[in-house]
Structures are given as C-alpha cells and as structure tokens.
Design a protein around this motif. Sequence first.
Motif, PDB file in Angstrom:
ATOM      1  N   ALA A  15       0.853  -1.186   0.000  1.00  0.00           N
ATOM      2  CA  ALA A  15       0.000   0.000   0.000  1.00  0.00           C
ATOM      3  C   ALA A  15       0.888   1.235   0.000  1.00  0.00           C
ATOM      4  O   ALA A  15       2.018   1.197   0.515  1.00  0.00           O
ATOM      5  CB  ALA A  15      -0.916   0.009   1.229  1.00  0.00           C
ATOM      6  N   SER A  31      -0.323   3.449   6.235  1.00  0.00           N
ATOM      7  CA  SER A  31      -0.475   2.969   4.856  1.00  0.00           C
ATOM      8  C   SER A  31      -1.859   2.353   4.737  1.00  0.00           C
ATOM      9  O   SER A  31      -2.862   3.056   4.802  1.00  0.00           O
ATOM     10  CB  SER A  31       0.639   1.982   4.489  1.00  0.00           C
ATOM     11  OG  SER A  31       0.550   0.780   5.232  1.00  0.00           O
ATOM     12  N   ARG A  32      -1.927   1.039   4.611  1.00  0.00           N
ATOM     13  CA  ARG A  32      -3.221   0.358   4.630  1.00  0.00           C
ATOM     14  C   ARG A  32      -3.950   0.658   5.934  1.00  0.00           C
ATOM     15  O   ARG A  32      -5.143   0.913   5.969  1.00  0.00           O
ATOM     16  CB  ARG A  32      -2.992  -1.139   4.474  1.00  0.00           C
ATOM     17  CG  ARG A  32      -4.248  -1.979   4.473  1.00  0.00           C
ATOM     18  CD  ARG A  32      -3.896  -3.448   4.533  1.00  0.00           C
ATOM     19  NE  ARG A  32      -5.071  -4.291   4.395  1.00  0.00           N
ATOM     20  CZ  ARG A  32      -5.101  -5.568   4.740  1.00  0.00           C
ATOM     21  NH1 ARG A  32      -4.013  -6.140   5.244  1.00  0.00           N
ATOM     22  NH2 ARG A  32      -6.201  -6.276   4.583  1.00  0.00           N
ATOM     23  N   LEU A  87       0.636  -2.898   7.516  1.00  0.00           N
ATOM     24  CA  LEU A  87       0.068  -3.748   6.461  1.00  0.00           C
ATOM     25  C   LEU A  87      -0.689  -4.951   7.011  1.00  0.00           C
ATOM     26  O   LEU A  87      -1.445  -5.592   6.285  1.00  0.00           O
ATOM     27  CB  LEU A  87       1.185  -4.250   5.536  1.00  0.00           C
ATOM     28  CG  LEU A  87       1.834  -3.207   4.627  1.00  0.00           C
ATOM     29  CD1 LEU A  87       3.055  -3.805   3.932  1.00  0.00           C
ATOM     30  CD2 LEU A  87       0.833  -2.682   3.600  1.00  0.00           C
ATOM     31  N   GLU A  89      -3.330  -7.244   8.972  1.00  0.00           N
ATOM     32  CA  GLU A  89      -4.720  -7.245   9.422  1.00  0.00           C
ATOM     33  C   GLU A  89      -4.788  -8.060  10.703  1.00  0.00           C
ATOM     34  O   GLU A  89      -4.272  -9.181  10.755  1.00  0.00           O
ATOM     35  CB  GLU A  89      -5.627  -7.849   8.356  1.00  0.00           C
ATOM     36  CG  GLU A  89      -7.097  -7.777   8.698  1.00  0.00           C
ATOM     37  CD  GLU A  89      -7.972  -8.223   7.537  1.00  0.00           C
ATOM     38  OE1 GLU A  89      -9.175  -8.446   7.766  1.00  0.00           O
ATOM     39  OE2 GLU A  89      -7.452  -8.359   6.415  1.00  0.00           O
TER      40      GLU A  89
END
Length: 239
Positions: A15, A31-32, A87, A89
């Motif tokens: 991302a 970022s993400r 980044l 999750e």
Amino acid sequence: MQLINDLLNSVKIDAPVRNVLIGAHWTTVSSRGCGMASTVMNPKPHGEGQVRDAGSLHLKSAGELAQYLLSENWLEASVGLAALNSLLEIPQGNITSVNAFKVVAEKGSGKHVAVFGHFPYLKDIRASARQLSVFELNPSEDEFSLERVPEVLPEAEVVAITSNAIINHTLDDILPYLNPKAFSVLVGPSTPLSPVLFEAGFDLLAGVRILDETTLIQSVAQAAIFRQVIGAELITIAK
C-alpha cells in the motif's frame, strides 16, 4: 534473520505510505492501516541514528519501508517494523484486552519465569514466581546478559520477550533456547499480530490495536510514553 524474513514474506499486499512519524518513543507508519513500533537507536554516539532517504520516506510503499526491518541500524528497523505492522490485518479469534503481564504472573506462579526487557510489572511477577530471570542488553547487577541465554533460558517454564527483540535482531538468537513446553509471550506495542509468530512457537501475542490514527499520531509527535498515548489500545491474541 529468518523470523524477520518469514514475517516480511507473509505479507502479500502492499500500500502507498500516507505518513511516517519518528517520535521520541514511538514510530508510526500510515499505509493500509496505521502501524506502530518502538523508536530504538543503536547504543553508539555517532551516525547510527541516520535514516536512509529521510524526508522522502512517505514516497515509498509500505512494503519498501518494511524492508528496513532488515537493517542493522535500529532506527531504520523501527521504521521497518512500523511499516510491516501498518500492512497487517489483526487476526480474528481469541482477542482480549487482558494485561499480558497479569497472564505471565498467573502462569508463572510457583515457576521459573524469564523476562526479556525491563518492564514495569516485574515486581508482581517476582512476587508469584519461584524464580525470575531478567535478561537485558545492558544488564544491571541482578539481571542477565544475552550471553547467558543458552545456560538459563531452557529451564524457564514461562517466558515473556519484548517485541523490541525484533528491531534489534536478537529474537532469532533467543528462540532456539526456548523450552518447547514453556508458555511464551511476545509483548509490547511493536508486536506484529501475525500468525507467523504462533508458528515460531509463541502462545500469546500482546500488542496494540489502533483506534484513532489522528490522535495517536498527535500524541506520539508530542513524545508520549505509552500510558500517555491516545488512540491505541493494548490487546492480546492467543494461539
């Protein structure tokens, strides 16, 4: 650096970087999502605090910045870990807000506990443990240096390791001496909440979940220590 490479290779997305902040105590990369890591500098007076491409880090992708985690310059590695965390999750499942050191104190009651890093909860752990071994890069009189790991760590039944050991590249030197039967925790706001760490042998990951990126960045920019940080909460994830 096998574990670091495993973490980097596990991330299949990238991302654009929206923001990079290197604060006095914490580093954030947006970022993400927003990733956080300790700001760590090599214990030498000259040159080690210089970051490659400073001033244009926000023009890189998060994946590119995550590669900084491989750097022997700990400040760059701090940026790399924050980028990696941005980044990731958070896995769904066994997520709680329990204090990881409360778990360590309970699991370690009457047992040999080893802790890497000088955390504020050592007094409580010492009160319940049969034996407490504390490891530090620069140990005080009642602490062990990392050179004593092969001798002492295999006997520990409960182990808590600071996630800063990823930044300073000592984690790969510690894990081979971890007793497979020991209950082990990777702890600290830098902790990547990644299944890779469960595969490496950890039973519990204790890190942070970012709730409000704007307020987090504002408090980090003003040199907040963690208890002053706004916009993040401590969480633990069990295997």
